[in-house]
Structures are given as C-alpha cells and as structure tokens.
Design a protein around this motif. Sequence first.
Motif: not given
Length: 124
Positions: A103-124
């Motif tokens: 199994r690859p070890v993720a650099a960060e929680c995939p869900l946290a990354s997704q939420l940051q991405h969505e928040a970025h576009f919501a604020n754009a």
Amino acid sequence: MLLFRGNDWHKGLSPEETQKVTDQWMAWFRRLTEQGKAIAGNPLEREGKIVSGKNRVVSDGPFAESKEAIAGYFLLDVASFDDAVAIARECPGLPHGVQVEVRPVAAECPLASQLQHEAHFANA
C-alpha cells in the motif's frame, strides 16, 4: 508499506524449518535496511482492542481470521510502487501462506486534500 497477513504461517513446519524461515526473514529485513529501502518494521502482537462507534466502545480484537490478520509491517522508502511490489515478492513467508499487501502511504489524508481543493474553488 508492506502489510504481512497470516499469523499461522509456521503451522506444519518443524522448529528447525520455522527457525530457517525466521532467519531468512530477518536477513531480508536487515538487507533492506542496509540498502536504505526499509526504514521501519515490526511484528504485531496477536492481542489488541477495537475502538468503534459514536460512544467509542472498546472491545477485544482484532477479529480477522488468523490467515487475514495483519501480523506485521515494513515501512519502505523506495522510488516507485513497482519497487515495493518487487520487494514484497521476495518475502520468505510467501511459500508458507503469508500474504503481503502493498500500500502506498499518502502524504496527507485524501479527504482533507479533497476538502481543501473544494474550499479553494468555493472561495474563488
């Protein structure tokens, strides 16, 4: 990360055969460590606890069958997933029923990354 499944790989082996496989396993880990490919690894005890639910209920575990229970792990530092798979194929326990999950070890929680991405576009 390599996750080793199967606590009962030594069933049916003589003490001498069990020692031989154990020695091979330790030599394999030592070689990987000396090469800088394995940075951590340990067997896991059979006992454990499971914490679950809203009320954080603690119960005895793990409950997986012996052949499925995670018996230990190696944390690797390799260039690619294919390199990790090649290392897993060298496992001395494979002929005795051990399964190795790679199994690859993720650099960060995939869900946290997704939420940051969505928040970025919501604020754009």
